[in-house]
Motif scaffolding. Sequence first.
Motif, PDB file in Angstrom:
ATOM      1  N   ALA A 126       0.839  -1.029  -0.037  1.00  0.00           N
ATOM      2  CA  ALA A 126       0.195  -0.025  -0.160  1.00  0.00           C
ATOM      3  C   ALA A 126       1.000   1.136   0.041  1.00  0.00           C
ATOM      4  N   HIS A 149       0.856   3.858  -3.152  1.00  0.00           N
ATOM      5  CA  HIS A 149       0.463   5.479  -2.985  1.00  0.00           C
ATOM      6  C   HIS A 149       1.609   6.108  -3.463  1.00  0.00           C
ATOM      7  N   ARG A 174      -4.911   3.483  -5.720  1.00  0.00           N
ATOM      8  CA  ARG A 174      -5.958   2.596  -5.933  1.00  0.00           C
ATOM      9  C   ARG A 174      -5.862   1.883  -4.606  1.00  0.00           C
ATOM     10  N   GLU A 175      -7.216   1.632  -4.122  1.00  0.00           N
ATOM     11  CA  GLU A 175      -7.288   1.101  -2.846  1.00  0.00           C
ATOM     12  C   GLU A 175      -7.220  -0.612  -2.899  1.00  0.00           C
ATOM     13  N   SER A 235      -8.219  -4.347  -2.078  1.00  0.00           N
ATOM     14  CA  SER A 235      -9.559  -4.960  -1.387  1.00  0.00           C
ATOM     15  C   SER A 235      -8.945  -5.983  -0.870  1.00  0.00           C
ATOM     16  N   ASP A 252      -4.599  -3.937   8.320  1.00  0.00           N
ATOM     17  CA  ASP A 252      -5.353  -3.537   7.021  1.00  0.00           C
ATOM     18  C   ASP A 252      -6.382  -2.428   7.233  1.00  0.00           C
ATOM     19  N   ARG A 273      -6.595   1.643   6.647  1.00  0.00           N
ATOM     20  CA  ARG A 273      -7.697   2.313   5.853  1.00  0.00           C
ATOM     21  C   ARG A 273      -8.490   3.283   6.651  1.00  0.00           C
ATOM     22  N   ARG A 323      -6.170   6.272   6.558  1.00  0.00           N
ATOM     23  CA  ARG A 323      -5.993   6.753   5.336  1.00  0.00           C
ATOM     24  C   ARG A 323      -7.280   7.683   4.793  1.00  0.00           C
ATOM     25  N   ASP A 324      -8.364   6.948   4.982  1.00  0.00           N
ATOM     26  CA  ASP A 324      -9.608   7.515   4.618  1.00  0.00           C
ATOM     27  C   ASP A 324     -10.032   9.110   5.415  1.00  0.00           C
TER      28      ASP A 324
END
Length: 455
Positions: free
Chosen positions: A326, A330, A341-342, A344, A407, A411, A414-415
Amino acid sequence: MNIQGRVLLVDDEAMVREATGQWLELSGFNVDAFSSAESVLPHIDSQCDAVLLTDVRMPGMDGLALMQEALKRAPDLPVILLTAHGDVDMATEAMRGGAYDFIEKPYVPDRLVERVQRACEKRRLTLENLRLQQNLNTRSDIDARLIGISPAIQRLRGEILALAELDTNVIIYGETGTGKELVAQCLHEYSRRNKRHFVPINCGAIPENLIESELFGHEAGAFTHAAKRRIGKFEYASGGTLFLDEIESMPLNLQVKVLRALQEHQIERLGANAPIPVDLRVIAAAKVDLRDDPGFREDLFYRLSMSELHIPPLRERLEDVPLLFAHYVHRGALDHNREPRELSDHDIQALQAYAWPGNVRELKNIAIRYAIDSRISLVDLLSRQQPQMFKPVMNSTTLPLAVQVADYESRLIRDALERHKGNIKAVMEELDLPRRTLNQKMLRYGLNRGDFTDE
């Protein structure tokens, strides 16, 4: 006798200076005595592990001017003034200006010892707090450079910081692509040699007929095409760190000369007769255990292997793979002006199912390709890379709990950073996290506030 501390004693009267110094030394202090303010100043800086005990009335720079200059260089340095009876009002005023204490002459020796002892303890605690803060800052920095939450990477970070404080030679073992040069750079940057050069050389990438000149340099005319003098890597790295990558590739005849240079702390350029002293730390890196290499000299091995570091391959720390991937996705998106791109759940399963024979170097390459080409899936990328290394796992419950938790947490952070455009205070409030905790988690997951701002 236990050493109670170090004292910088300044007095222009030789008899007073000698008597005071002897009494302090008999009481367990290390004393450096000076006859003038000018002579003590070169010994004072922010790391000075002493207290300053100075007479006030001296020719040239007096004790008050000395105190002001000393506190500019070391703001927390305890300064004790020795004053005559008529100087008490002035000394009291000096304490408002930063003096730690003053002692009126003639003083009672036991009272002098007591006050110097308190000042030394204060200085010790100040320096200890400073050292702890520097260690915390260093640990935060290395967490951002060597990303991961696995026990293996946490252990490696601790070993690097411990070895960086020493000045011993080190051998780093690790497979291709594990980051041996990055580890060597960390050893250099967190050491006392970090103000001087870090000089890397790959022993396997230089033709055998040129490597001696690369390492030791040469004089003009030393051989054909040697048109001018060249400074070698040993000489250029003096005062700093020399990194010898793939040292198992070093020719046997050159190993003898390297051993001699390390033993004698000097080198000779090709075509020269005069030895040149060198002071450096050597960090070597190898893909194989040099103990088992018949082509590597045993005496050179023992000279280099004062300490050893072993970098684990990615397949032994799979819980770090999603965080690393990740991070590079980034960075790749930013570098190539793409939308990040995230990953999944299915992507994370795919990352865990690949054996990563090329380690971090391979992971970085795939992450950048994934970041810049939104048409291709991660599964396709990995299955095309080395199919025999890819065994997809379809059930997310087979992932280690630590991976799933990390993870999810990364997320969320980051969000929040994206929603608030890097506003740390807003992220803290939304996630109900203290500033220090948020900073640590951002470092752990390779998240940089600057990547989310509009600046």
